[in-house]
Design an enzyme around this catalytic site. Structure first.
Site, short mmCIF file in Angstrom:
data_model
loop_
_atom_site.label_atom_id
_atom_site.label_comp_id
_atom_site.label_asym_id
_atom_site.label_seq_id
_atom_site.Cartn_x
_atom_site.Cartn_y
_atom_site.Cartn_z
N ASP A 109 -47.19 90.59 26.99
CA ASP A 109 -47.46 91.14 25.99
C ASP A 109 -48.55 90.88 25.16
OD1 ASP A 109 -45.16 90.15 25.44
OD2 ASP A 109 -44.52 91.58 24.00
N LYS A 129 -42.34 86.87 31.12
CA LYS A 129 -41.68 87.71 30.12
C LYS A 129 -40.28 87.12 29.86
CE LYS A 129 -41.26 91.52 27.42
NZ LYS A 129 -42.21 91.54 26.29
N ASP A 185 -51.82 92.06 38.37
CA ASP A 185 -52.35 92.82 38.72
C ASP A 185 -53.13 93.73 37.38
OD1 ASP A 185 -53.46 95.07 40.25
OD2 ASP A 185 -51.35 95.76 40.63
N ASP A 201 -57.27 93.45 35.71
CA ASP A 201 -58.16 94.60 35.43
C ASP A 201 -58.61 94.57 33.99
OD1 ASP A 201 -57.89 95.47 37.94
OD2 ASP A 201 -57.29 97.45 37.49
#
Ligand code: NAD
Length: 360
Positions: A224, A192, A248, A252
């Site tokens: 993003d 980012k 993390d 997922d």
């Protein structure tokens, strides 16, 4: 020569899924004469209950002496309200950090048999094979200062620190580039850098590491956009490398592309290849004790352990192929079940993998 394997069942569904993985490991040991010496230890909530600490001294000593560690999962509502510094998750962070397990490898592979279980259209995910390399011992999960403090106006404020040193970034970069070399030669570094200084440095160091790997292509993506691309066109990725928190979350999301978080193994490695292996999912307290958890992520984690830390690739291949056979037969735990499949329990799934392994 014997190899010491430490098994840490943990909490929730942890003991259920680890029992099946241990059965498969013992069957592989017998079939291939691996010389595994299996021991057990406590981590997380179960350790708090018995020793008052999530990562007790006894577990730490066993972990240091082991050649590899197989973990179920830790945590659950029973321990949600105890003091933060001794919560189950602290045990996990503690063992990862004490053993310097900084490199987390999370493959997201879509088994063709499960294409219908994915929430995305089969053509978007079929053949998916991504490796997410997540930095595991630094970043905002470990940065200090951290806490909840009271401001002058009496309002409380929560704060954490996001920081990465050059050496921390470089060593995870090397893991990603080395992995890409064994795959399709592409690394996408996720940051980012338009907002966070820590990730401006991350990007710079990734560029530096890339100079040592002219055969690997490096690209950069903001987190993003990476989240969006993962659900829009996930097959564009080969290896994704990112920091602890972004990894993390993205791993997922990648897990869901494959149909179930219950299918995904992971490895956390130190600089010498010693590692801790665990499923990507948590302790699933909502289904614990019901015998319906999917043990395949843990069984596949055991296979990764044999391959990456114990140099027993033939046994690892055999376990993975046994899982494939079981899926071909249509056996499914509830999380990956669709109409027409054969629904099985946790232990039935473990037994089926053992049987398929023996039949090879
Ligand atoms: P979770 O991964 O435990 O569960 C999310 C959902 O996936 C639940 O509906 C659960 O039933 C399902 N699920 C997970 N594993 C499954 C399996 N093997 N088979 C079938 N279904 C499965 O995540 P959560 O609910 O956010 O967290 C529960 C607890 O686990 C919390 O205490 C959390 O802190 C802990 N946790 C531990 C780890 C770890 O030990 N590495 C990782 C994540 C979360």
């Amino acid at each position: 020569m014997t190899k010491k394997v430490l098994i840490l069942p943990g909490d929730g569904i942890g003991p259920e899924i680890v029992t099946e993985a241990e059965r498969v490991l013992r069957a592989a040991d017998e079939k291939f004469n691996l010389g595994l010496e299996i021991d057990h230890g406590l981590l997380g909530g179960s350790a708090i209950d018995q020793h008052g600490a999530p990562y007790p001294e006894e577990t730490s000593a066993k972990a240091k002496a082991a050649d590899a560690i197989l973990l179920g999962a830790v945590g659950g509502p029973k321990w949600d309200n105890i003091e933060r510094s001794i919560r189950p998750e602290r045990g996990l962070l503690g063992i990862r950090s004490e053993l310097e397990l900084f490199g987390n490898l999370r493959p997201a592979i879509l088994y063709p048999q499960l294409a219908d279980a994915s929430s995305l259209k089969p053509e978007v995910v079929s053949g998916l094979d991504i490796l997410i390399v997540r930095e595991l011992t630094g970043g905002i999960y470990f940065g200090t200062p951290r806490g909840i403090r009271e401001l002058e106006n009496g309002e409380r404020e929560g704060y954490n620190t996001y920081k990465y040193s050059e050496s921390e970034i470089r060593r995870i970069g090397v893991v990603a580039f080395e992995s890409a070399r064994k795959r399709n030669g592409r690394v996408c570094s996720v940051d980012k850098a338009n907002v966070l200084e820590a990730t401006i440095l991350w990007r710079e160091i990734m560029e530096e590491v890339a100079k040592d790997y002219p055969d690997v292509e490096l690209s950069h993506m903001y987190v993003d956009n990476a989240a969006m691309q993962l659900v829009r066109a996930p097959k564009q990725f080969d290896v994704m490398v990112t920091g602890n928190m972004f990894g993390d979350i993205l791993s997922d999301a990648a897990a869901m592309l494959t149909g179930s978080i219950g299918m995904l193994p992971s490895a956390s490695l130190d600089a010498s290849g010693k590692g801790m292996y665990e499923p990507c999912h948590g302790s699933a307290p909502d289904i614990a004790g019901q015998g319906i958890a999917n043990p395949l992520a843990t069984i596949l984690s055991a296979a990764m352990m044999l391959r990456y830390s114990l140099d027993m690739s033939a046994a690892a291949d055999a376990i993975e192929s046994a899982v494939d056979t079981v899926l071909d037969k249509g056996l499914r735990t509830a999380d990956i079940y669709t109409d027409g499949d054969v629904k099985v329990s946790t232990s039935e799934m473990g037994a089926a993998v053992v049987e398929a392994l023996a039949a090879q």
